[in-house]
Design a protein around this motif. Structure first.
Motif, PDB file in Angstrom:
ATOM      1  N   ASP A  41       2.026  -5.064   4.023  1.00 33.75           N
ATOM      2  CA  ASP A  41       3.031  -5.543   4.973  1.00 33.75           C
ATOM      3  C   ASP A  41       4.419  -5.601   4.329  1.00 33.75           C
ATOM      4  O   ASP A  41       5.419  -5.155   4.909  1.00 33.75           O
ATOM      5  N   LEU A  42       4.484  -6.157   3.120  1.00 33.16           N
ATOM      6  CA  LEU A  42       5.775  -6.291   2.447  1.00 33.16           C
ATOM      7  C   LEU A  42       6.336  -4.934   2.030  1.00 33.16           C
ATOM      8  O   LEU A  42       7.547  -4.709   2.091  1.00 33.16           O
ATOM      9  N   ALA A  43       5.464  -4.041   1.615  1.00 36.34           N
ATOM     10  CA  ALA A  43       5.925  -2.712   1.208  1.00 36.34           C
ATOM     11  C   ALA A  43       6.560  -1.979   2.385  1.00 36.34           C
ATOM     12  O   ALA A  43       7.581  -1.292   2.236  1.00 36.34           O
ATOM     13  N   ARG A  44       5.968  -2.136   3.557  1.00 43.11           N
ATOM     14  CA  ARG A  44       6.540  -1.490   4.745  1.00 43.11           C
ATOM     15  C   ARG A  44       7.883  -2.115   5.118  1.00 43.11           C
ATOM     16  O   ARG A  44       8.790  -1.431   5.591  1.00 43.11           O
ATOM     17  N   ASP A  79      10.547   0.622  -4.674  1.00 39.48           N
ATOM     18  CA  ASP A  79      10.367   1.904  -5.363  1.00 39.48           C
ATOM     19  C   ASP A  79       9.034   1.943  -6.100  1.00 39.48           C
ATOM     20  O   ASP A  79       8.365   2.978  -6.135  1.00 39.48           O
ATOM     21  N   VAL A  80       8.683   0.815  -6.720  1.00 32.29           N
ATOM     22  CA  VAL A  80       7.451   0.722  -7.503  1.00 32.29           C
ATOM     23  C   VAL A  80       6.739  -0.577  -7.139  1.00 32.29           C
ATOM     24  O   VAL A  80       7.374  -1.627  -7.020  1.00 32.29           O
ATOM     25  N   ILE A  81       5.425  -0.479  -6.961  1.00 32.35           N
ATOM     26  CA  ILE A  81       4.598  -1.654  -6.692  1.00 32.35           C
ATOM     27  C   ILE A  81       3.718  -1.912  -7.901  1.00 32.35           C
ATOM     28  O   ILE A  81       2.958  -1.039  -8.316  1.00 32.35           O
ATOM     29  N   THR A 139      -8.171  -0.681  -2.146  1.00 32.88           N
ATOM     30  CA  THR A 139      -8.065  -0.582  -0.687  1.00 32.88           C
ATOM     31  C   THR A 139      -6.600  -0.600  -0.266  1.00 32.88           C
ATOM     32  O   THR A 139      -6.184   0.149   0.634  1.00 32.88           O
ATOM     33  N   ALA A 140      -5.810  -1.434  -0.929  1.00 32.58           N
ATOM     34  CA  ALA A 140      -4.381  -1.503  -0.606  1.00 32.58           C
ATOM     35  C   ALA A 140      -3.677  -0.191  -0.923  1.00 32.58           C
ATOM     36  O   ALA A 140      -2.816   0.259  -0.151  1.00 32.58           O
ATOM     37  N   ILE A 141      -4.019   0.435  -2.030  1.00 33.09           N
ATOM     38  CA  ILE A 141      -3.401   1.714  -2.399  1.00 33.09           C
ATOM     39  C   ILE A 141      -3.701   2.762  -1.329  1.00 33.09           C
ATOM     40  O   ILE A 141      -2.827   3.531  -0.908  1.00 33.09           O
ATOM     41  N   VAL A 168       3.752   4.683   3.190  1.00 36.99           N
ATOM     42  CA  VAL A 168       4.620   4.045   2.192  1.00 36.99           C
ATOM     43  C   VAL A 168       4.743   4.979   0.991  1.00 36.99           C
ATOM     44  O   VAL A 168       3.742   5.437   0.439  1.00 36.99           O
ATOM     45  N   THR A 169       5.961   5.280   0.593  1.00 33.42           N
ATOM     46  CA  THR A 169       6.189   6.254  -0.480  1.00 33.42           C
ATOM     47  C   THR A 169       6.378   5.614  -1.855  1.00 33.42           C
ATOM     48  O   THR A 169       6.585   6.321  -2.833  1.00 33.42           O
TER      49      THR A 169
END
Length: 213
Positions: A45-48, A53-55, A68-70, A78-79
């Motif tokens: 949710d936060l990435a969207r 740039d990096v998680i 699962t999240a990846i 999400v890029t």
């Protein structure tokens, strides 16, 4: 002209770990921590919403685990590059994370300088692996003769010519994720950890030559 800071999203179910990572980058103009998540679902949710740039992704979390999240991040488009940062380097952790699309895999005992280098490398779309993880992948992916496939050699030739993963993907009409997968296989087959070393080792073995055109 100064490059903009690398935007980071920290994902870990332990508040102390998240706080420690945030503090590590506080005051460093090269990085900006844009958010924190306690599980994989929050991370997606936060990435969207935040477009990091990096998680920095832990693996074993409640609600939704890191692997699962990846996969979900890729599914929703999400890029951001995902750099796994975890305590575990077993086969059941490493291989699924890499196959799901993680750009890198580090252990939590990595020191700050190594982590900073890894984040900057991952932000460029290049794979980065801790030594123990690289060794484990080497044992899993190595073929009896360590021969590069025709496609892997095509990818490595383009990389040797200076192509990025995205440029190589466009030229070969494959996805960027497929190029990254090929590069990880190349690293393990050649026993190296990065692109420059892969190219150098390929020249040393005669897989690439200066007159290959």
């Amino acid at each position: 002209m100064t490059d903009p800071p690398i935007r980071l999203l920290i994902v870990d179910d332990h508040p102390i770990v998240r706080g420690g990572l945030r503090g590590m980058f506080h005051g460093d103009p090269r990085f900006e921590v844009v958010g924190e998540a306690a599980d994989g679902a929050q991370a997606v949710d936060l990435a969207r919403a935040l477009a990091p740039d990096v998680i920095l992704m832990d693996l074993r979390m409640p609600a939704m685990d890191g692997v699962t999240a990846i996969k979900e991040l890729a599914r929703v488009g999400v890029t951001a590059r995902v750099l796994v940062l975890t305590t575990y380097d077993t086969d059941r952790d490493v291989l699924p994370a890499i196959e799901a699309g993680a750009t890198g895999y580090l252990l939590k005992d990595t020191d700050r300088d190594e982590l900073v280098h890894a984040i900057r490398t991952a932000a460029r779309g290049e794979a980065v692996l801790s030594p123990s993880v690289a060794t484990r992948l080497l044992g899993q992916v190595r073929t009896p003769v360590d021969a590069l496939s025709a496609r892997e050699l095509e990818v490595l030739t383009l990389i040797a010519d200076g192509a990025t993963n995205r440029e190589a993907a466009a030229k070969l009409f494959i996805s960027e994720a497929t190029v990254k997968s090929h590069m990880l296989h190349i690293y393990t087959k050649l026993g190296v950890n990065d692109r420059a070393a892969a190219v150098a080792e390929a020249f040393r073995r005669g897989l690439l030559t200066l007159d290959r055109r």
